[in-house]
Scaffold this motif. Structure first.
Motif, mmCIF file in Angstrom:
data_model
loop_
_atom_site.group_PDB
_atom_site.id
_atom_site.type_symbol
_atom_site.label_atom_id
_atom_site.label_comp_id
_atom_site.label_asym_id
_atom_site.label_seq_id
_atom_site.Cartn_x
_atom_site.Cartn_y
_atom_site.Cartn_z
ATOM 1 N N ASN A 115 22.214 -4.095 1.040
ATOM 2 C CA ASN A 115 21.716 -5.179 1.874
ATOM 3 C C ASN A 115 21.894 -6.475 1.086
ATOM 4 O O ASN A 115 21.342 -6.623 -0.004
ATOM 5 C CB ASN A 115 20.240 -4.929 2.203
ATOM 6 N N ILE A 116 22.660 -7.382 1.638
ATOM 7 C CA ILE A 116 22.933 -8.665 0.983
ATOM 8 C C ILE A 116 22.350 -9.749 1.879
ATOM 9 O O ILE A 116 22.810 -9.955 3.006
ATOM 10 C CB ILE A 116 24.440 -8.855 0.756
ATOM 11 N N ILE A 117 21.320 -10.419 1.368
ATOM 12 C CA ILE A 117 20.566 -11.393 2.161
ATOM 13 C C ILE A 117 20.378 -12.679 1.362
ATOM 14 O O ILE A 117 20.484 -12.668 0.132
ATOM 15 C CB ILE A 117 19.184 -10.820 2.547
ATOM 16 N N PRO A 118 20.094 -13.795 2.037
ATOM 17 C CA PRO A 118 19.772 -15.018 1.293
ATOM 18 C C PRO A 118 18.527 -14.781 0.429
ATOM 19 O O PRO A 118 17.567 -14.155 0.863
ATOM 20 C CB PRO A 118 19.482 -16.043 2.386
ATOM 21 N N GLY A 147 29.871 -8.856 8.524
ATOM 22 C CA GLY A 147 30.170 -7.560 7.942
ATOM 23 C C GLY A 147 29.769 -7.407 6.481
ATOM 24 O O GLY A 147 29.936 -6.347 5.898
ATOM 25 N N VAL A 148 29.238 -8.479 5.881
ATOM 26 C CA VAL A 148 28.855 -8.424 4.466
ATOM 27 C C VAL A 148 27.378 -8.715 4.287
ATOM 28 O O VAL A 148 26.647 -7.941 3.692
ATOM 29 C CB VAL A 148 29.700 -9.420 3.623
ATOM 30 N N SER A 149 26.938 -9.857 4.805
ATOM 31 C CA SER A 149 25.539 -10.249 4.610
ATOM 32 C C SER A 149 24.749 -10.035 5.892
ATOM 33 O O SER A 149 25.309 -9.955 6.982
ATOM 34 C CB SER A 149 25.449 -11.714 4.168
ATOM 35 N N TYR A 150 23.431 -9.948 5.723
ATOM 36 C CA TYR A 150 22.533 -9.698 6.848
ATOM 37 C C TYR A 150 21.405 -10.730 6.844
ATOM 38 O O TYR A 150 20.298 -10.444 6.430
ATOM 39 C CB TYR A 150 21.963 -8.269 6.755
#
Length: 191
Positions: free
Chosen positions: A81-84, A130-133
């Protein structure tokens, strides 16, 4: 072949920031890294450097928080999971606050145009298809904007502001095209 790749270590870097990834990064690898940096006239920032087991502990890189999460629908599955990061979320809120504090006399049109520049930059950086959520961060940003815009225009009541007593955020979105973060994708606003 470098010592890093021989030991199954991959390096992801951007300018002077980087992450080393491998099953095991021992002292020999760290010493090799320090030696390499030294030859380039650089040194490792020990305060910012840490070793994490990424599947158990999250870490921040380039404004993103990267963590290994359980799938909401299937607890046996996990995904990256890649998030701010929280720090990145706070930075955009600080920029919005600073702008509103300094521009109390601007029209709704001008406020929307100026805030859109800030919002578009932040959203385009953090919304990588497709990368960050960033959905949760977008909702928090929308909520912040709703509260801030209502306070901003209610403060102007003594100046006969047309948005006084209204849902200012919604009015700015509808009338002046202020970006609603929850409806924005990196390609533009979703319909």
């Amino acid at each position: 072949m470098s010592m890093f790749s021989q030991n199954g270590i991959k390096i992801v870097r951007y300018a002077d920031d980087f992450v080393m990834m491998g099953k095991q990064i021992g002292t020999q690898i760290k010493d090799q890294l320090k030696s390499l940096l030294s030859r380039m006239g650089l040194c490792l920032n020990e305060e910012k450097t840490r070793t994490v087991e990424a599947k158990r502990e999250s870490f921040d890189f380039l404004g993103f928080t990267i963590r290994y999460d359980k799938d909401l629908r299937d607890s046996n599955k996990r995904y990256w999971n890649i998030i701010p990061s929280r720090k990145s979320e706070q930075k955009i809120r600080d920029k919005i606050k600073t702008y509103l504090d300094a521009h109390g006399h601007h029209t709704g049109q001008q406020v929307s145009e100026d805030l859109n520049k800030l919002l578009r930059g932040w959203l385009n950086y953090f919304d990588i298809k497709g990368v960050s959520y960033p959905a949760v961060s977008k909702r928090r940003l929308r909520h912040y904007l709703q509260e801030k815009m209502n306070r901003y225009y209610n403060r102007k009541s003594q100046r006969k502001c047309r948005l006084y007593g209204q849902k200012a955020f919604e009015a700015l979105v509808e009338k002046y095209g202020l970006i609603d973060p929850t409806k924005y994708t990196s390609g533009g606003v979703r319909l």
